[in-house]
Design a protein around this motif. Sequence first.
Motif, PDB file in Angstrom:
ATOM      1  N   GLN A  96       0.813  -1.208   0.000  1.00 23.33           N
ATOM      2  CA  GLN A  96       0.000   0.000   0.000  1.00 23.33           C
ATOM      3  C   GLN A  96       0.852   1.266   0.000  1.00 23.33           C
ATOM      4  OE1 GLN A  96      -3.281  -0.128  -0.486  1.00 23.33           O
ATOM      5  NE2 GLN A  96      -2.901  -2.317  -0.651  1.00 23.33           N
ATOM      6  N   ARG A  97       2.007   1.186   0.635  1.00 24.84           N
ATOM      7  CA  ARG A  97       2.885   2.358   0.688  1.00 24.84           C
ATOM      8  C   ARG A  97       3.619   2.586  -0.624  1.00 24.84           C
ATOM      9  NH1 ARG A  97       4.290   5.219   5.083  1.00 24.84           N
ATOM     10  NH2 ARG A  97       6.422   5.377   4.315  1.00 24.84           N
ATOM     11  N   ARG A  98       3.980   1.523  -1.335  1.00 27.90           N
ATOM     12  CA  ARG A  98       4.735   1.642  -2.587  1.00 27.90           C
ATOM     13  C   ARG A  98       4.111   0.754  -3.674  1.00 27.90           C
ATOM     14  NH1 ARG A  98      10.215   3.036  -2.119  1.00 27.90           N
ATOM     15  NH2 ARG A  98      10.044   3.258  -4.355  1.00 27.90           N
ATOM     16  N   LEU A 114       4.973  -2.977  -7.233  1.00 28.03           N
ATOM     17  CA  LEU A 114       4.293  -4.207  -7.638  1.00 28.03           C
ATOM     18  C   LEU A 114       4.213  -4.355  -9.149  1.00 28.03           C
ATOM     19  CD1 LEU A 114       1.363  -4.266  -5.069  1.00 28.03           C
ATOM     20  CD2 LEU A 114       3.336  -5.781  -5.121  1.00 28.03           C
ATOM     21  N   VAL A 115       4.185  -3.250  -9.853  1.00 29.19           N
ATOM     22  CA  VAL A 115       4.024  -3.322 -11.311  1.00 29.19           C
ATOM     23  C   VAL A 115       5.319  -3.064 -12.069  1.00 29.19           C
ATOM     24  CG1 VAL A 115       1.564  -2.852 -11.310  1.00 29.19           C
ATOM     25  CG2 VAL A 115       3.156  -0.944 -11.363  1.00 29.19           C
ATOM     26  N   GLU A 116       6.432  -2.904 -11.352  1.00 30.33           N
ATOM     27  CA  GLU A 116       7.722  -2.857 -12.046  1.00 30.33           C
ATOM     28  C   GLU A 116       7.935  -4.220 -12.660  1.00 30.33           C
ATOM     29  OE1 GLU A 116      11.186  -1.801  -9.837  1.00 30.33           O
ATOM     30  OE2 GLU A 116      10.487   0.226  -9.521  1.00 30.33           O
ATOM     31  N   ASP A 117       8.054  -4.268 -13.949  1.00 30.31           N
ATOM     32  CA  ASP A 117       8.074  -5.556 -14.647  1.00 30.31           C
ATOM     33  C   ASP A 117       9.349  -5.707 -15.459  1.00 30.31           C
ATOM     34  OD1 ASP A 117       7.003  -8.014 -15.304  1.00 30.31           O
ATOM     35  OD2 ASP A 117       5.830  -7.232 -16.974  1.00 30.31           O
ATOM     36  N   ALA A 118      10.479  -5.632 -14.782  1.00 22.83           N
ATOM     37  CA  ALA A 118      11.764  -5.718 -15.465  1.00 22.83           C
ATOM     38  C   ALA A 118      11.933  -7.042 -16.199  1.00 22.83           C
ATOM     39  CB  ALA A 118      12.902  -5.513 -14.467  1.00 22.83           C
ATOM     40  N   ASP A 119      11.346  -8.108 -15.681  1.00 23.76           N
ATOM     41  CA  ASP A 119      11.495  -9.428 -16.310  1.00 23.76           C
ATOM     42  C   ASP A 119      10.355  -9.777 -17.258  1.00 23.76           C
ATOM     43  OD1 ASP A 119      13.915  -9.962 -15.009  1.00 23.76           O
ATOM     44  OD2 ASP A 119      12.859 -10.625 -13.220  1.00 23.76           O
ATOM     45  N   GLY A 120       9.366  -8.921 -17.367  1.00 23.25           N
ATOM     46  CA  GLY A 120       8.299  -9.113 -18.338  1.00 23.25           C
ATOM     47  C   GLY A 120       7.231 -10.118 -17.961  1.00 23.25           C
ATOM     48  N   LEU A 136      -0.265 -15.515 -12.465  1.00 25.16           N
ATOM     49  CA  LEU A 136      -0.512 -14.086 -12.604  1.00 25.16           C
ATOM     50  C   LEU A 136      -1.645 -13.804 -13.589  1.00 25.16           C
ATOM     51  CD1 LEU A 136       0.628 -11.460 -11.536  1.00 25.16           C
ATOM     52  CD2 LEU A 136       2.304 -11.492 -13.366  1.00 25.16           C
ATOM     53  N   SER A 137      -1.801 -14.667 -14.569  1.00 26.59           N
ATOM     54  CA  SER A 137      -2.844 -14.415 -15.567  1.00 26.59           C
ATOM     55  C   SER A 137      -4.253 -14.655 -15.012  1.00 26.59           C
ATOM     56  CB  SER A 137      -2.615 -15.273 -16.813  1.00 26.59           C
ATOM     57  OG  SER A 137      -2.751 -16.632 -16.509  1.00 26.59           O
ATOM     58  N   ALA A 138      -4.395 -15.478 -13.968  1.00 25.29           N
ATOM     59  CA  ALA A 138      -5.734 -15.750 -13.424  1.00 25.29           C
ATOM     60  C   ALA A 138      -6.400 -14.493 -12.867  1.00 25.29           C
ATOM     61  CB  ALA A 138      -5.664 -16.852 -12.372  1.00 25.29           C
ATOM     62  N   PRO A 139      -5.749 -13.727 -11.952  1.00 22.53           N
ATOM     63  CA  PRO A 139      -6.417 -12.506 -11.487  1.00 22.53           C
ATOM     64  C   PRO A 139      -6.563 -11.452 -12.588  1.00 22.53           C
ATOM     65  CG  PRO A 139      -4.416 -12.934 -10.187  1.00 22.53           C
ATOM     66  CD  PRO A 139      -4.543 -14.001 -11.199  1.00 22.53           C
ATOM     67  N   LEU A 140      -5.628 -11.432 -13.535  1.00 20.55           N
ATOM     68  CA  LEU A 140      -5.766 -10.491 -14.650  1.00 20.55           C
ATOM     69  C   LEU A 140      -6.986 -10.846 -15.493  1.00 20.55           C
ATOM     70  CD1 LEU A 140      -2.043 -10.082 -15.779  1.00 20.55           C
ATOM     71  CD2 LEU A 140      -3.442  -8.424 -14.539  1.00 20.55           C
ATOM     72  N   TRP A 141      -7.249 -12.133 -15.672  1.00 23.55           N
ATOM     73  CA  TRP A 141      -8.415 -12.593 -16.412  1.00 23.55           C
ATOM     74  C   TRP A 141      -9.705 -12.167 -15.717  1.00 23.55           C
ATOM     75  CZ3 TRP A 141     -12.091 -16.470 -15.175  1.00 23.55           C
ATOM     76  CH2 TRP A 141     -12.938 -16.827 -16.221  1.00 23.55           C
ATOM     77  N   LEU A 142      -9.653 -12.106 -14.373  1.00 18.96           N
ATOM     78  CA  LEU A 142     -10.826 -11.663 -13.600  1.00 18.96           C
ATOM     79  C   LEU A 142     -11.030 -10.152 -13.670  1.00 18.96           C
ATOM     80  CD1 LEU A 142     -10.376 -13.885 -10.419  1.00 18.96           C
ATOM     81  CD2 LEU A 142     -12.117 -14.122 -12.208  1.00 18.96           C
ATOM     82  N   GLY A 143     -10.088  -9.452 -14.307  1.00 18.93           N
ATOM     83  CA  GLY A 143     -10.217  -8.007 -14.456  1.00 18.93           C
ATOM     84  C   GLY A 143      -9.525  -7.201 -13.384  1.00 18.93           C
ATOM     85  N   ALA A 188      -1.345  -4.388 -10.243  1.00 19.88           N
ATOM     86  CA  ALA A 188      -0.836  -4.350  -8.873  1.00 19.88           C
ATOM     87  C   ALA A 188      -1.598  -5.316  -7.969  1.00 19.88           C
ATOM     88  CB  ALA A 188      -0.923  -2.924  -8.315  1.00 19.88           C
ATOM     89  N   ALA A 189      -2.924  -5.367  -8.117  1.00 20.88           N
ATOM     90  CA  ALA A 189      -3.729  -6.282  -7.299  1.00 20.88           C
ATOM     91  C   ALA A 189      -3.418  -7.737  -7.643  1.00 20.88           C
ATOM     92  CB  ALA A 189      -5.211  -5.999  -7.489  1.00 20.88           C
ATOM     93  N   ALA A 190      -3.197  -8.021  -8.925  1.00 24.34           N
ATOM     94  CA  ALA A 190      -2.877  -9.384  -9.346  1.00 24.34           C
ATOM     95  C   ALA A 190      -1.540  -9.836  -8.764  1.00 24.34           C
ATOM     96  CB  ALA A 190      -2.847  -9.471 -10.872  1.00 24.34           C
TER      97      ALA A 190
END
Length: 134
Positions: free
Chosen positions: A37-39, A43-49, A83-90, A94-96
């Motif tokens: 929650q603070r930073r 969570l979405v820094e995706d250096a490895d893709g 990771l794709s499961a929560p993304l599929w749920l919309g 960051a939440a995923a």
Amino acid sequence: MVAAKFRPALPPRTFWRDPLFLLLVFAAVVLRWFFAQRRPELLVEDADGYLAHAATLLELGRFAGPFTGVSTAFRPPGFVCLLSAPLWLGWSAAAAVLAVQLTMSLCCCWGTAALALWLGLPRGMMLLAVAGVA
């Protein structure tokens, strides 16, 4: 030579009722949630893709390079599939990521405690191992 009889330190699967074990797991979840929650940008820094690969998996239905669409086995697919499961749920990226990290943290704590009990480690050693993983 007589082999020592195996006696676990705690009855199997009782660590879920151990208040210190529950406190360690709760502290681990709360601390991860607090720092997320603070930073949230971390969570979405995706250096490895991984997020890009998860989005490609959702879009193409197969494990492929995110920019080429060419099938690939460049990285292990487990984290990408999780990771794709929560993304599929919309869910947001960051939440995923946070959901997968919290789930993996709980599984690692449970697995460490179960292994420690299977090895017959005393309660204190089991809790120390779980604290190290948490």
